[in-house]
Structure formats: structure tokens, C-alpha cells
Design a protein around this motif. Structure first.
Motif, PDB file in Angstrom:
ATOM      1  N   PHE A  59       0.826  -1.210   0.000  1.00 26.38           N
ATOM      2  CA  PHE A  59       0.000   0.000   0.000  1.00 26.38           C
ATOM      3  C   PHE A  59       0.859   1.258   0.000  1.00 26.38           C
ATOM      4  CE2 PHE A  59      -3.486  -2.684   1.940  1.00 26.38           C
ATOM      5  CZ  PHE A  59      -4.225  -2.726   0.770  1.00 26.38           C
ATOM      6  N   VAL A  86       2.179   1.689  -3.565  1.00 24.48           N
ATOM      7  CA  VAL A  86       1.107   2.080  -4.493  1.00 24.48           C
ATOM      8  C   VAL A  86       0.725   3.542  -4.289  1.00 24.48           C
ATOM      9  CG1 VAL A  86      -1.349   1.739  -5.004  1.00 24.48           C
ATOM     10  CG2 VAL A  86       0.180  -0.217  -4.877  1.00 24.48           C
ATOM     11  N   PHE A  87       0.524   3.954  -3.047  1.00 27.53           N
ATOM     12  CA  PHE A  87       0.075   5.317  -2.811  1.00 27.53           C
ATOM     13  C   PHE A  87       1.187   6.340  -3.050  1.00 27.53           C
ATOM     14  CE2 PHE A  87      -3.317   3.145  -0.348  1.00 27.53           C
ATOM     15  CZ  PHE A  87      -4.370   3.608  -1.123  1.00 27.53           C
ATOM     16  N   LYS A 119       1.297   6.640  -6.840  1.00 26.10           N
ATOM     17  CA  LYS A 119       0.095   7.365  -7.272  1.00 26.10           C
ATOM     18  C   LYS A 119       0.248   8.851  -6.998  1.00 26.10           C
ATOM     19  CE  LYS A 119      -4.767   7.853  -6.126  1.00 26.10           C
ATOM     20  NZ  LYS A 119      -4.769   8.901  -5.139  1.00 26.10           N
ATOM     21  N   ASN A 120       0.738   9.199  -5.813  1.00 27.50           N
ATOM     22  CA  ASN A 120       0.915  10.604  -5.457  1.00 27.50           C
ATOM     23  C   ASN A 120       1.984  11.269  -6.320  1.00 27.50           C
ATOM     24  OD1 ASN A 120       0.545  12.997  -4.009  1.00 27.50           O
ATOM     25  ND2 ASN A 120       2.146  12.448  -2.550  1.00 27.50           N
TER      26      ASN A 120
END
Length: 146
Positions: free
Chosen positions: A58, A61-62, A65-66
């Protein structure tokens, strides 16, 4: 919807951890140390590995993404990663093999292993100096601005 799924997974893993912990506590320290109930530790370790893997996934991924949604942040991140890579490259080039032979459990350290250890130490020293200078600069800047 995704929030509900995460909640359910967290509850299931939490309950599994509590059940395995209760079984370990009920068995007692002596039973586990002597090896009678050594199999009780493996399930809770598996739950811990699963949670660690999920958290790392996680985070990756985040963060990715950010980075792609915030282009200014992407530029700053790439500058930081490039600077860190430059420190590692400089450290590796500066570190040389060692004439001494270091004894390991299964023989002696090779020149490449010695150079990698030296590079790690050199990078550590460089980063310590950079961090100290950044703190000093920040403190002086704060005093001057008041």
C-alpha cells in the motif's frame, strides 16, 4: 467499497493475530523454549509477514500514485533520488578493496564484499555530514529570520 474491504481484511487479520497470541500465552514460555509447542509461533509470524507485505504494498502504491498526480513533487523526488544515487556511486568509487583478509563463517571476504562494505560506510559518513550541515543551516536561517 474499497474502504469496507480494507476494514474486513484488517478485522480478520487482527482476530487471527489475537487468537494465535492467546494460544502462545496459554502454552507458556517454557513449552515454547523447550520446543514442545514451537509450532504455535509460526502462524502468528505468518500473520505478521502478511501484514508487513500489505503495508509495504500500500505504501508503494500510494507513493507512486501521489508522485504521478503531483508533478512538482515528482521533480523534487527525482532530484532527491538522483542525489542519493550520486552519493552511492561516489562512495563506491572512493571505496577500494582491502588488503586485509576478513574471516567470515564460510571462508574469507572477497575484494568485492570488502569494497561494498567500504562503500556503505563512506555513504553513511557522507549522509551524516549532509544531515548535520542541513540542520545547522536550518537553525542559522531560523535565527537570522527572527
Amino acid at each position: 467499497m474499497l474502504h469496507k474491504i480494507f476494514k474486513i481484511v484488517a478485522i480478520v487479520l487482527s482476530l487471527a493475530g489475537v487468537i494465535f497470541l492467546a494460544r502462545i500465552i496459554a502454552a507458556g514460555d517454557e513449552a515454547i523454549e523447550t520446543g514442545e509447542k514451537a509450532g504455535l509461533v509460526d502462524p502468528i509470524a505468518s500473520v505478521a509477514y502478511i501484514i508487513l507485505g500489505l503495508v509495504l504494498a500500500f505504501v508503494v502504491v500510494f507513493v507512486v500514485k501521489n508522485l504521478f498526480t503531483n508533478t512538482a513533487g515528482l521533480k523534487n523526488t527525482l532530484i532527491g533520488v538522483g542525489a542519493f544515487a550520486a552519493v552511492l556511486i561516489i562512495s563506491y568509487v572512493m571505496a577500494g578493496g582491502d588488503e586485509l583478509k576478513y574471516r567470515l563463517e564460510d571462508g574469507f571476504a572477497t575484494d568485492a564484499q570488502s569494497q561494498m562494505v567500504g562503500a556503505g560506510l563512506t555513504a553513511f559518513y557522507i549522509l551524516i555530514v549532509v544531515a548535520a550541515l542541513a540542520m545547522i543551516f536550518s537553525g542559522v536561517k531560523k535565527v537570522i529570520s527572527k
